[in-house]
Design a protein around this motif. Sequence first.
Motif, PDB file in Angstrom:
ATOM      1  N   GLU A 261      -1.714   7.229  -7.515  1.00  0.00           N
ATOM      2  CA  GLU A 261      -2.676   6.592  -6.620  1.00  0.00           C
ATOM      3  C   GLU A 261      -2.324   7.014  -5.203  1.00  0.00           C
ATOM      4  N   PRO A 262      -3.138   7.676  -4.460  1.00  0.00           N
ATOM      5  CA  PRO A 262      -4.415   8.258  -4.834  1.00  0.00           C
ATOM      6  C   PRO A 262      -4.280   9.344  -5.895  1.00  0.00           C
ATOM      7  N   GLY A 263      -5.363   9.502  -6.679  1.00  0.00           N
ATOM      8  CA  GLY A 263      -5.382  10.506  -7.740  1.00  0.00           C
ATOM      9  C   GLY A 263      -6.204  11.720  -7.329  1.00  0.00           C
ATOM     10  N   MET A 294      -0.454  10.886  -5.861  1.00  0.00           N
ATOM     11  CA  MET A 294       0.756  10.285  -5.319  1.00  0.00           C
ATOM     12  C   MET A 294       1.303   9.320  -6.380  1.00  0.00           C
ATOM     13  N   HIS A 296       2.330   6.417  -8.436  1.00  0.00           N
ATOM     14  CA  HIS A 296       1.879   5.027  -8.285  1.00  0.00           C
ATOM     15  C   HIS A 296       3.069   4.133  -7.939  1.00  0.00           C
ATOM     16  N   PRO A 297       2.871   3.222  -6.970  1.00  0.00           N
ATOM     17  CA  PRO A 297       4.002   2.349  -6.583  1.00  0.00           C
ATOM     18  C   PRO A 297       4.598   1.580  -7.771  1.00  0.00           C
ATOM     19  N   PRO A 307       9.010   1.651  -3.389  1.00  0.00           N
ATOM     20  CA  PRO A 307       7.812   2.404  -2.966  1.00  0.00           C
ATOM     21  C   PRO A 307       7.501   2.221  -1.486  1.00  0.00           C
ATOM     22  N   SER A 311       8.106   7.858  -1.200  1.00  0.00           N
ATOM     23  CA  SER A 311       6.812   8.187  -1.792  1.00  0.00           C
ATOM     24  C   SER A 311       6.997   9.499  -2.523  1.00  0.00           C
ATOM     25  N   PHE A 313       4.842  12.793  -5.046  1.00  0.00           N
ATOM     26  CA  PHE A 313       3.648  13.265  -5.731  1.00  0.00           C
ATOM     27  C   PHE A 313       4.014  13.802  -7.096  1.00  0.00           C
TER      28      PHE A 313
END
Lengths: 346, 801
Positions: A261-263, A294, A296-297, A307, A311, A313
């Motif tokens: 997220e974001p995808g 990215m 996901h937290p 998170p 961060s 990817f």
Amino acid sequence: MVLNQLEELTSRAFDELGKVTNLEELEAWRIRYLGRKSSLIQILRLLATLPLEDRRVAGARANEVKKTFEARLAEKKTSLELAATLSLQRESLDVTLPGERVLLGRLHPTTQILDEICHIFQDMGFQVVEGPEVEWEYYNFEALNMPADHPARDMFATLWIDFETEAGDRPMLLRTHTSPVQIRVMEKSPPPIRIIAPGRVYRYEATDATHEWMFYQVEGLAVDRNITLADLKGTLFEFARRLFGKERKCRFRCDYFPFVEPGVEVAIDCFVCGGAGCRLCGNSGWIEIIGAGMVHPEVLRRVDIDPEVYSGFAFGMGVERIPILRYGIDDIRLFYSNDVRFLRQF
Amino acid sequence: MKVSFRWLSDYVDISAPLEEVTERLTMAGLEVGGMQVIGAGWNNIVVGKIVGVDAHPNADRLRLVTVELGKQQSTVVCGAPNLTIGDNVAFAHVGAQLIEGDSGEVIQLTSARIRGVVSEGMVCSEKELGISDRHEGIMILPPEAPVGTPLSEYLGDTILDLDITPNRPDCLSVIGVAREIVAVLGGRLSIPEIHCEELESAIDSFVSVEIADPDLCPRYCASLLTEVKVGSSPQWLQQRLLACGMRPISNIVDITNYVMLEYGQPLHAFDYDRIHGKQIIVRRAEKGETMTALDGVERTLGQDMLVIADKERVIAIAGIMGGLDTEVTANTTSVLIESANFNQAAIHRGSVNLRLSSEASLRFEKGLSRDLPVVALKRATELMLELTGGKVAKGVIDVYPGKRQVEPILLSAAEVKRLLGMEVGVSEIVRTLELLGFGCEQTELPSSVRVNVPWWRTDISCTADLVEEVARIIGYDNIPTTMLGAPLPEHESVPMLALRRKLRSILVSCGFQEVLTYSLTSLEVMSRISPELQLTGAVPVKVANPMSRDHEYLRTSLRTGLLSVLARNQKYEENGIRLFEIGKVFLPQEKDLPQEKEMLCAVLSSSQGGLSWRGEAEPVDFFSAKGVVETLLSRLELAASFETGGDESLCPGRGADITVGNDKVGVIGELHPKVSEAFELSGTAYLIEIDLDKLESSAGGPKKYEPISRYPSTTRDIALLVDEPITHEQVYDIVKGFSLVDQVALFDLYSGEQVSVGKKSFAFRIVYQSPTHTLTDEEVDKVQQQILDKLARELGASLRA
């Protein structure tokens, strides 16, 4: 007297020269008739002892003979060399005969493309790691933000292993993607992380020209402070540029995968139609090659990476798709049926 | 999800060209996977009004229809049964392209003389227009259809085929897609207000609803209509259903489907009079309970499945399919409309277990908004009032045990930058979110906003979700591209990767083609690698749901795949075949994931008469295979020894164990004829198998350079006579053990007439060399004598005369 000698010498020399058949014999003839120890040279030396009148006449004749010898020698040499060349030509090779077969195998096209992909990412500082092909449901789904009955699980038709826990659960499966390696890596190593994970994946899927139940994927993961979507875009665009060439256009659009997220979905403009729309690209002009986003937290939290501090990817791509596109292969089943007539083409 | 462009235009005024709409939707996550234009070929077809229906002079079944077309009239011959003066119809002039009703082929309409009457045109059925398969009669257009207008203007449409990701069930609806269009292209969303005129009597007096299992049903709403007239729904409604790929059934059912397509909320209509006890109970199914669903199939329900029951029985499988017993029929006069929210996991599980999915279950299992049922219910009720002539009871049932407060999410510009890598100002963040219907409030912090998620968005729960919303509205194509910066993680080498790469490259240069074979195989194929055709060792790991018996068990050896591939390739390859695979085998372990062991397997098969103009190729035999292993291991700086052994797949006496150090790392040998036969191989094949894990652990230390002697060497040949059982290795080791011996090479092996029975002769070339000086003949003679003495003493060898 001297003149007689010269006449006799000339006649003998010409006689012998006529019998000369090769360059070695010619060289022997030259030494015999023109060499330092030859009769002619000796006669020339004798001239000094002759009376002046005789010397003039004999000298002129002797020099004439020498010139004649030299001329005939050169003539003969040319003709012999010509003959030698002609004879070589007569014995020339048929250069179109096949060369001796050198026994060399080839790598499977999947291995070749995997090597190529890994190289590109290794150049960008990614390390290659691997994970098990038989996995726990936890790593394949739960840890990737897909709890039981999550609708996204339907995107991954699963082959389950015949193994039951005492509680009656069936938690073992053939991994449906390489993403579980992300979890295994993050569980083990703290950031910074920068890995790619190639390997086999499995789906419960009927096979046809475009579907195979076993195929390869390459997963990628980078986790650190301040890793951004812009970094993901830069990394994947650079990858696509190196793999497909700089003339290919790249598209980065919003998509959904539960563990990012974001995808993102990355597509390149179609090889065949260049974006105009054709059968290969389903008339869209674009060919999807990578799913990404990215991390996901929730996924980070599960492996105890904060998170709010870190961060990352992640991305994943199908491997066979690349040679399929590149070489225009029309049936994915060719890859693992291993017909040598197919494999030898790569 | 198929969405009609015309329908979308009810809610949003789309001025942008179609290409831009599809492009922007796709980029923002709603991929337009396809498009279908309705009426693309409707040239020369206009809206007409029937003004006369007369008998055909020469045919009973045909009639003459006069159609008003605005400025003109036309009389044509028509065989349709449903010709009524005053109806609006689609009229095709000569030259129009139509689909032939019987054959389905595209035809061009020509002037025709039918039973003596000239017909210059045609009144069309839906099938002829390509709208649906209906061909029983002509299509009747609504009374408001403008006579004389081209049909494409009035009915033409573009259907977008959207691939909706599982996180966006709100977009499985026309209004949901309209909201997205507004967000990506701007414009105003206008959803008409809902008006219902209600009866005096309250719904509570007609029915009661109880939710017994609130964990699986957070909300249940219902409304009731009486005095409905079940019939077909109007043309426009049917048209929209058809455009979205749904079949019109009856006005009641069509309305529930229409509202589902419009709002994304599945609805169900029960025949109220067939609900026993006027009571609805939402509960888990009881053990052994059954129900016959609308598809006519009786199913036994599981205890974890949620059902809608009345006092006596199950009347619907919640969220999946209604029951046949309470289906709305032509005789129905009162309907109960259900609009509920069900637990997504329960619906998904139920649908999987029953192998039954529906438009409803596909939506419920993705998690719908709990605010949606009431809105959709009111809309459906409104339409029912309008289109079925019914009356509605006062109020709605609304049992809502799952009500919850949705907390706002705090979003800062810094967080957006941290994840996107681009600066987005607060005002821009607010602008993008508001376009999507989010509410943004200022906070005490200067660069943060408190974001209220709109009720229809069930997929937003954290800041990352909001960041994606911001990004996709700004456009992913506007995000910068940057490369990863330092620091690089510490490098951890994976020796197996290097080993694999090295082995592959050596084998390829030895003429081997790499293959990759399936990890799954069958017990039958596995048993072929033993001459007794019996599985040995533990039962391999089994797949519970294999696709076929051929791919049911995880391979425990690479041999099966490789030998099968060899057999297949022998059918069309004349020359010798050399294949290898490096891959994993799977060995079962108690209560744990199987051990995944990395193996190398290679096979060589002899030539079947591949010819060369240079003479015959070297034969393939055990020593060809051994040479490969020796090459492999020496390149890895490993010294291997070979001892007679091998295993069950190999021919007795023609196989060997490969040992490195004290470890058996693999086997090599001629394939057992029984195994060859089982795999249907032709000719003799040789097999090499090496355990890479063992190889990796015995891999030698770092290499060291050895100086090259500057002094000349001396070469001597000797022929030795030894007893038959003495091996080459025994002789070689003794000779090589002398320090001045630099190289030893066997160049002849002989047994036969020239030597006595039980003896054989080895001929060696020995190269003597010293690193410190030029050897004299005397020195070499002395060493050679010592060698011969030792060979005689230890092996009984003598110089061959």
